[in-house]
Scaffold this motif. Structure first.
Motif, PDB file in Angstrom:
ATOM      1  N   GLY A  72      -3.770  -5.202  -0.441  1.00  0.00           N
ATOM      2  CA  GLY A  72      -3.050  -4.016  -0.006  1.00  0.00           C
ATOM      3  C   GLY A  72      -2.755  -3.117  -1.183  1.00  0.00           C
ATOM      4  N   GLU A  77       4.131   8.851   0.405  1.00  0.00           N
ATOM      5  CA  GLU A  77       3.864   9.946   1.343  1.00  0.00           C
ATOM      6  C   GLU A  77       5.143  10.745   1.535  1.00  0.00           C
ATOM      7  OE1 GLU A  77       3.419   9.681   5.999  1.00  0.00           O
ATOM      8  OE2 GLU A  77       1.538   9.092   5.036  1.00  0.00           O
ATOM      9  N   TYR A  88       8.028   8.103   2.425  1.00  0.00           N
ATOM     10  CA  TYR A  88       7.616   6.799   2.946  1.00  0.00           C
ATOM     11  C   TYR A  88       6.758   6.116   1.910  1.00  0.00           C
ATOM     12  CZ  TYR A  88       9.035   8.821   7.376  1.00  0.00           C
ATOM     13  OH  TYR A  88       9.761   9.417   8.356  1.00  0.00           O
ATOM     14  N   VAL A  90       3.950   3.868   1.895  1.00  0.00           N
ATOM     15  CA  VAL A  90       2.962   3.445   2.880  1.00  0.00           C
ATOM     16  C   VAL A  90       2.172   2.272   2.312  1.00  0.00           C
ATOM     17  CG1 VAL A  90       0.942   4.144   4.245  1.00  0.00           C
ATOM     18  CG2 VAL A  90       2.789   5.778   3.793  1.00  0.00           C
ATOM     19  N   VAL A  91       2.097   1.205   3.092  1.00  0.00           N
ATOM     20  CA  VAL A  91       1.292   0.049   2.721  1.00  0.00           C
ATOM     21  C   VAL A  91      -0.042   0.189   3.440  1.00  0.00           C
ATOM     22  CG1 VAL A  91       1.113  -2.471   2.755  1.00  0.00           C
ATOM     23  CG2 VAL A  91       3.363  -1.373   2.521  1.00  0.00           C
ATOM     24  N   GLU A  92      -1.114   0.155   2.668  1.00  0.00           N
ATOM     25  CA  GLU A  92      -2.463   0.222   3.236  1.00  0.00           C
ATOM     26  C   GLU A  92      -3.178  -1.103   2.995  1.00  0.00           C
ATOM     27  OE1 GLU A  92      -3.546   4.942   2.849  1.00  0.00           O
ATOM     28  OE2 GLU A  92      -4.163   3.630   1.225  1.00  0.00           O
ATOM     29  N   LYS A  93      -3.990  -1.468   3.959  1.00  0.00           N
ATOM     30  CA  LYS A  93      -4.768  -2.705   3.897  1.00  0.00           C
ATOM     31  C   LYS A  93      -6.229  -2.363   3.642  1.00  0.00           C
ATOM     32  CE  LYS A  93      -6.219  -6.533   6.850  1.00  0.00           C
ATOM     33  NZ  LYS A  93      -5.929  -7.295   8.056  1.00  0.00           N
ATOM     34  N   TRP A 104      -9.468   1.917   3.526  1.00  0.00           N
ATOM     35  CA  TRP A 104      -8.057   1.516   3.550  1.00  0.00           C
ATOM     36  C   TRP A 104      -7.426   2.064   4.815  1.00  0.00           C
ATOM     37  CZ3 TRP A 104      -6.068  -1.596  -0.235  1.00  0.00           C
ATOM     38  CH2 TRP A 104      -6.837  -1.751  -1.384  1.00  0.00           C
ATOM     39  N   PRO A 106      -3.555   2.355   6.970  1.00  0.00           N
ATOM     40  CA  PRO A 106      -2.111   2.126   6.877  1.00  0.00           C
ATOM     41  C   PRO A 106      -1.683   1.032   7.852  1.00  0.00           C
ATOM     42  CG  PRO A 106      -2.566   4.220   7.958  1.00  0.00           C
ATOM     43  CD  PRO A 106      -3.884   3.662   7.523  1.00  0.00           C
ATOM     44  N   HIS A 109       4.922   1.511   7.168  1.00  0.00           N
ATOM     45  CA  HIS A 109       5.619   2.639   6.540  1.00  0.00           C
ATOM     46  C   HIS A 109       7.030   2.177   6.220  1.00  0.00           C
ATOM     47  CE1 HIS A 109       2.948   5.802   8.726  1.00  0.00           C
ATOM     48  NE2 HIS A 109       2.381   5.337   7.637  1.00  0.00           N
ATOM     49  N   PRO A 150       0.132   2.311  12.781  1.00  0.00           N
ATOM     50  CA  PRO A 150       0.809   1.771  11.606  1.00  0.00           C
ATOM     51  C   PRO A 150       2.087   1.056  12.003  1.00  0.00           C
ATOM     52  CG  PRO A 150       0.117   4.015  11.212  1.00  0.00           C
ATOM     53  CD  PRO A 150      -0.151   3.721  12.668  1.00  0.00           C
ATOM     54  N   GLN A 152       5.719   0.094  11.788  1.00  0.00           N
ATOM     55  CA  GLN A 152       6.924   0.643  11.187  1.00  0.00           C
ATOM     56  C   GLN A 152       7.628  -0.488  10.450  1.00  0.00           C
ATOM     57  OE1 GLN A 152       7.616   3.929  11.167  1.00  0.00           O
ATOM     58  NE2 GLN A 152       5.653   4.098  12.170  1.00  0.00           N
TER      59      GLN A 152
END
Length: 163
Positions: A72, A77, A88, A90-93, A104, A106, A109, A150, A152
């Motif tokens: 990740g 953002e 936010y 934001v965690v992306e995978k 990637w 999201p 958040h 995404p 929350q």
């Protein structure tokens, strides 16, 4: 798609965002730094799988998470809404799409400046905040899929409190 000029309230939101952006970025970086301090990939903490959180020196990507279950990254953002600024983390995978291209998506958040600190209707104890945030991020990276919206912040609405 927007077809007109911004309103006065939206203009105030942009001005407020200019004032708040550095504060929101510092807060996001502090959460990553706290997780990186505890989760170094060497030890299992509290029964969680081993994983590593690292900070990025600068740029759009603020940090990364690496584990045997997935990778990740953390992106900051911003949104200017009416007379307010919102941030936010934001965690992306990292995934491979249907054409086997690396991309990637999201999966979580985290509201800034303060995540919400409640799990299953109960407040998170101050000493458990970093652990629960890191566990939530790891869970999102492992289980998030492109078909989902995404995720929350799983730490539900509790009066804002800083780590």
């Amino acid at each position: 798609m927007r077809t007109g000029l911004i309103s006065q309230e939206e203009l105030f939101g942009l001005r407020y965002l200019a004032d708040e952006a550095e504060h929101l970025e510092r807060k996001a970086k502090s959460y990553i730094q706290l997780m990186a301090g505890d989760f170094d990939g060497e030890n299992s903490i509290g029964g969680l799988p081993k994983f590593k959180v690292t900070e990025e020196p600068s740029g759009r990507i603020l940090g990364r998470l690496n584990s045997q279950f997935g990778e990740g990254r953390f992106i900051l953002e911003f949104k200017a809404q009416d007379k307010t600024a919102k941030g936010y983390l934001v965690v992306e995978k990292h995934i491979f799409d249907k054409t086997d291209a690396s991309t990637w998506v999201p999966v979580m958040h985290i509201p800034l400046p303060n995540p919400v600190w409640e799990v299953d209707g109960q407040p998170v104890r101050p000493n458990d905040k970093v652990y629960m945030l890191a566990a939530s991020v790891l869970y999102a990276v492992i289980n998030g899929t492109p078909e989902e919206q995404p995720v929350q912040n799983p730490l539900k609405a509790y009066p804002a409190g800083a780590i």
